[in-house]
Write a protein that holds these residues in place. Sequence first.
Motif, mmCIF file in Angstrom:
data_model
loop_
_atom_site.group_PDB
_atom_site.id
_atom_site.type_symbol
_atom_site.label_atom_id
_atom_site.label_comp_id
_atom_site.label_asym_id
_atom_site.label_seq_id
_atom_site.Cartn_x
_atom_site.Cartn_y
_atom_site.Cartn_z
ATOM 1 N N PHE C 29 0.886 -1.160 0.144
ATOM 2 C CA PHE C 29 -0.092 0.025 -0.123
ATOM 3 C C PHE C 29 0.837 1.186 -0.047
ATOM 4 O O PHE C 29 0.392 2.209 -0.710
ATOM 5 C CB PHE C 29 -0.858 -0.355 1.054
ATOM 6 C CG PHE C 29 -1.954 1.034 1.307
ATOM 7 C CD1 PHE C 29 -3.294 0.921 0.368
ATOM 8 C CD2 PHE C 29 -1.756 2.285 1.948
ATOM 9 C CE1 PHE C 29 -4.076 1.871 0.291
ATOM 10 C CE2 PHE C 29 -2.565 3.402 2.052
ATOM 11 C CZ PHE C 29 -3.735 3.123 1.071
ATOM 12 N N ARG C 30 1.952 1.051 0.844
ATOM 13 C CA ARG C 30 2.831 2.280 0.998
ATOM 14 C C ARG C 30 3.521 2.557 -0.599
ATOM 15 O O ARG C 30 3.618 3.432 -1.063
ATOM 16 C CB ARG C 30 3.881 1.978 1.751
ATOM 17 C CG ARG C 30 3.765 2.377 3.349
ATOM 18 C CD ARG C 30 4.757 2.554 3.965
ATOM 19 N NE ARG C 30 4.433 2.575 5.424
ATOM 20 C CZ ARG C 30 5.280 2.876 6.368
ATOM 21 N NH1 ARG C 30 6.593 3.196 6.284
ATOM 22 N NH2 ARG C 30 4.850 2.983 7.558
ATOM 23 N N ILE C 33 1.346 4.433 -2.676
ATOM 24 C CA ILE C 33 1.374 5.943 -2.013
ATOM 25 C C ILE C 33 2.445 6.613 -2.576
ATOM 26 O O ILE C 33 2.591 7.797 -3.117
ATOM 27 C CB ILE C 33 1.308 6.005 -0.654
ATOM 28 C CG1 ILE C 33 -0.142 5.567 -0.077
ATOM 29 C CG2 ILE C 33 1.370 7.552 -0.206
ATOM 30 C CD1 ILE C 33 -1.610 6.042 -0.810
ATOM 31 N N PHE C 34 3.612 6.030 -2.583
ATOM 32 C CA PHE C 34 4.864 6.575 -3.079
ATOM 33 C C PHE C 34 4.991 6.689 -4.663
ATOM 34 O O PHE C 34 5.312 7.799 -5.118
ATOM 35 C CB PHE C 34 6.240 5.787 -2.480
ATOM 36 C CG PHE C 34 6.373 5.694 -0.992
ATOM 37 C CD1 PHE C 34 6.615 7.090 -0.353
ATOM 38 C CD2 PHE C 34 6.754 4.627 -0.489
ATOM 39 C CE1 PHE C 34 6.816 7.095 0.782
ATOM 40 C CE2 PHE C 34 6.999 4.733 0.854
ATOM 41 C CZ PHE C 34 7.057 6.136 1.594
ATOM 42 N N LEU C 36 2.249 7.495 -6.320
ATOM 43 C CA LEU C 36 1.292 8.559 -6.296
ATOM 44 C C LEU C 36 2.162 9.708 -6.292
ATOM 45 O O LEU C 36 1.873 10.573 -6.958
ATOM 46 C CB LEU C 36 0.237 8.372 -5.211
ATOM 47 C CG LEU C 36 -0.697 9.748 -4.977
ATOM 48 C CD1 LEU C 36 -1.603 10.009 -5.878
ATOM 49 C CD2 LEU C 36 -1.104 9.914 -3.444
ATOM 50 N N PHE C 37 2.985 9.890 -5.048
ATOM 51 C CA PHE C 37 3.921 11.198 -4.995
ATOM 52 C C PHE C 37 4.650 11.482 -6.191
ATOM 53 O O PHE C 37 4.920 12.366 -6.517
ATOM 54 C CB PHE C 37 4.655 11.026 -3.681
ATOM 55 C CG PHE C 37 3.595 11.430 -2.610
ATOM 56 C CD1 PHE C 37 2.566 12.228 -2.396
ATOM 57 C CD2 PHE C 37 3.841 10.586 -1.363
ATOM 58 C CE1 PHE C 37 1.830 12.380 -1.436
ATOM 59 C CE2 PHE C 37 2.981 10.973 -0.247
ATOM 60 C CZ PHE C 37 1.870 11.812 -0.336
ATOM 61 N N VAL C 67 -4.007 5.599 -9.813
ATOM 62 C CA VAL C 67 -3.418 5.334 -8.525
ATOM 63 C C VAL C 67 -4.622 4.645 -7.601
ATOM 64 O O VAL C 67 -4.500 3.821 -6.936
ATOM 65 C CB VAL C 67 -2.831 6.328 -7.828
ATOM 66 C CG1 VAL C 67 -2.630 6.145 -6.402
ATOM 67 C CG2 VAL C 67 -1.454 6.465 -8.428
ATOM 68 N N ILE C 71 -5.113 1.545 -5.803
ATOM 69 C CA ILE C 71 -5.260 1.188 -4.376
ATOM 70 C C ILE C 71 -6.533 0.097 -4.221
ATOM 71 O O ILE C 71 -6.485 -0.626 -3.303
ATOM 72 C CB ILE C 71 -5.548 2.456 -3.639
ATOM 73 C CG1 ILE C 71 -4.272 3.369 -3.648
ATOM 74 C CG2 ILE C 71 -6.082 2.492 -2.369
ATOM 75 C CD1 ILE C 71 -4.509 4.827 -3.060
#
Lengths: 336, 371, 171, 156
Positions: C29-30, C33-34, C36-37, C67, C71
């Motif tokens: 999941f992280r 998110i990374f 995404l960034f 993203v 997710i």
Amino acid sequence: MALFLEFVIAGLLCIGLFAILGLVLVLMERKVSAYMQIRLGPNRVGPKGALQTLADTLKLLSKEGLTPRGADRFLFNLAPFVAMIGTMLLLAPIPFAKGFQLWDINIGVLYISAVSSLAVISILLAGWASNNKYSLLGAMRSGAQIVSYELSAGLSIIAIVVLTGSLSISDIIASQADGWWIFKGHLPVWIAFVTFIIAVTAETNRAPFDLAEAESELTAGFHTEYSGMKFALFFLAEYINIFIVCAIGAILFFGGWMPFHIGNWEGFNRIMDYIPSSVWFFGKTFFLIFVIMWFRWTFPRLRIDQLLNLEWKYLLPISMVNVLLITLVAILGWHF
Amino acid sequence: MLEEIGKTEEGDLIINIGPQHPSTHGVLHLVITLNGETVKKVEPHLGYIHRSIEKMSESLSYRQFIYATSRMDYLSSHINNHGCALCVEQGLEVEIPERAQVIRVLMGELTRIASHVLWWGALAMDVGAITPFFHAFRERELLNDLMEETCGARLTMNYMVPGGVMFDLHPNFQRRVHEFISMFKSKIGEYDELVTNNAIFINRMKGVGYISREDAISYGCSGPVARASGVSCDIRKLYPYDIYGKVQLEEVLDDGGDCYARYIVRMKEMQQSLSVIEQLIDNIPSGDHMAKTKAVLKLPKGEYYSRVETARGEFGVYIVSEGKMTPYRIKYRSPGFSNLSAIDHMARGQKIGDLVAIMGSLDLVIPDIDR
Amino acid sequence: MTASTVIFYILSAFAIANGFLAVTTRKIFRAAIFLLFSLIGVAGLYLWMSYEFIFAVQVIVYVGGIVVLIIFSIFLTQQAGEDMPMVLRGRQLFAGLASLAGFILAWLLVRDYPFAELRGTSSGEAPIAEIGTKMLDTGTGGMALPFEVVSILLLSAMVGCIVIALKTRKA
Amino acid sequence: MTLKTYFSNIFSTIRSLLKGMRRTGYYFTHHKEIITQQYPEYKPPLPERFRGEVVMPHNADNEHKCTGCTACELACPNGTIKIVTKQEINAAGKKKKALDTFVYHLELCTMCNLCIVACPTDAIEMAQSFEHSVFDRNSLIKTLNEPGSKLEEGIE
């Protein structure tokens, strides 16, 4: 250096506006709900309870911010900031008065709909990282909800873009100098407006579409585990989001800061011009905010499958046909 | 992260609704098995507020034990007390003055309206509309006020005693009931505007939590829950007690079997209660409000059973007497317990949102279930 | 070094660092998110070049769409919260070599591409109307054909999704 | 679903929703319908039968009507009342049982009114006070007869 100073001033003003809007909107929500529920609402702190939300903010500030065991600490703490930053970015292209716009970007409304999709990320983050089943269910719901309602919100924005022929917010407002689109555009614009209001109510997770937090089903949904200031950030972001979508609604359909004019009534129009443009802007925005609050305090909540049915079976087909209608109107020049 | 205890072997999510949860109206604990949003199983866990009222009553005299029943189904405390008083009177074989009978029925019907009004607000709140709850309390407050004037309490009345009622009616009673009737009639249209005819509400209720006539009987449902499935079970009609045999009362039946049918049945029941009150309020016979009873009550050796229709269904009181000052054994048959047992049957295959609507439509009062 | 260059380096570092984190973190999941960034960082670069339209499209498509989709698929798979198993040493090495090769390829292309000629023509802001017209232009430099091809691709994907969804309903 | 029902559905839904909004809108604009009572400033009048706590009225000569017969103690379902009696010599020189202390446990009381009904001399009654919160539960244990009080003349 002057540019840097400008940045600092603009940033400070944004944060200030953020805080004031948060306080005002929360108080407004509580007063609106109270009067609709034949209650008085907050009336103890300050004159007529005007300082109640300030007191609540102080309370939230002094509360302990808990992180539950087993939560993904990093993402759990990140989520409220993502919500906050996403909302803050949205303030940039909004004209609060005539010529009072932070950033007149040429793709204004596209920028708004792009950045507003960050909100869903923060909810998904919060729901996942809390290590709570209610939160997870709430996050799943809001993910499905926001992604689908973005479509019809986007299509109803496109309706106005088609009429104006520009994505820039200042152009959209300028095109309404001789009348707001809601009056000029006949029925199609009305349909677009109703779709827009329904879709943004859903996008901001407001009742009757508040499935992400559905307090009678999921206790508090994605922010069940949040407390103290981290909760306050979510809360604040939600209200600022409402302000922003209502401001966009006011810009698209009610001419933003444009005063109300009627055809050739010169005298009347001149009187209207005396009212400052910022009053017009905030008046229209707050009227739309009131309508959204009115929804919340009247309607029961939809169920998740009904919510998606509404979008995919009703709103999306209708707004697609509506865009065609609008195109027809725009090409044939049927609008005033 | 969720694998610790939160999943079944098939990978379904197990989730706790309660004991502290906004929609359980008390400390009910439901363990539900979820497949996505769909409910696969509902398991009620009871006992969080068990106070052993039945056992406690065994050490109390026949005058004393009645007060505790106000604290079971606190929304129909009058009717609970009524059932106990009837059971004791059955054993004592005393004749109740007609005035007392009329007062009891009047109070019972007012209680029913007060309970249904609260249920209406709570159900609306369960499905997400918060405003009706406050509107419901406006009417309920009037009822509470007029009951307070006569009985001295707003919730836990203890007004019915073996042999009649504790006090005579307050002189203002008739006037205030008339006021209430006219006020309630003017407001009942708002109920329809706000909730009954609301399209979202109808969609949330229709076809949700269906239970057939046969299933309703086999689960032992009673009251509006059973009547919404077409089971004729109104104790006031089938086994009339006190003055009920003499008043015009229609049993409200519906064959929908879903949440909406239960909703409609309760809404119509309020109208029926109102008509009973209207029939009686101007015809309260004069006379004593209490029959002469001995200072110390002793029931002859034997078993006694009486039943009344509370706002939630059939409430039964079963007393075994050994001829002493205190009962040998008391058993209450509470409507909520049986109605709750059907929740698994109703909620299977529905969504979580529906489960909340079903809970609301069952009108659960947790102390009534746990006792 | 002007402020503009500083911003460029900050944005690039942000995108690269997050991209690196996305492949090294062991929580899936992280990683999303990374990623995404990292994509937001790229979007920031577009904005820095004042290609606002591309920035908005990047955010809508990648942040709001892809993203979120990733997710969602993470949510729907089980054991997503656990650490992923360590990758075998050999595979790590291979992945490193592959990305190095990719980097070198990209660098070679960038080095040999005649940017200087283009720089003169770009006026900063891209007119939206022109983009729209180009999309449906059938003449030289028009994008009508690729646009329609992509549409057909998406349409067939949509039909395929519906067919798959219908199949599970019957079972 | 035909196209006609599709659209009539939409219109009936919107109509029903607007009706609900009209109702809440009515209350939003009509402030005289507000029913809030501001509690500490406005204390609603309590009916005389309201059951707040058990008190023992005393007359001007500090006399009460309690004979210490313990009927209330027996009637109470919760053991709220404890009556301590003493032997007293009355005017006629006879030894007689009389009330020493009337202990009332407010924290145990359920306001069921059975003691009031049971009292043969109407010595106790229900008061209309309801603000009973204290910091120490011991202060809820009350002695109802005033110090130095005695039985009223003529009460047996």
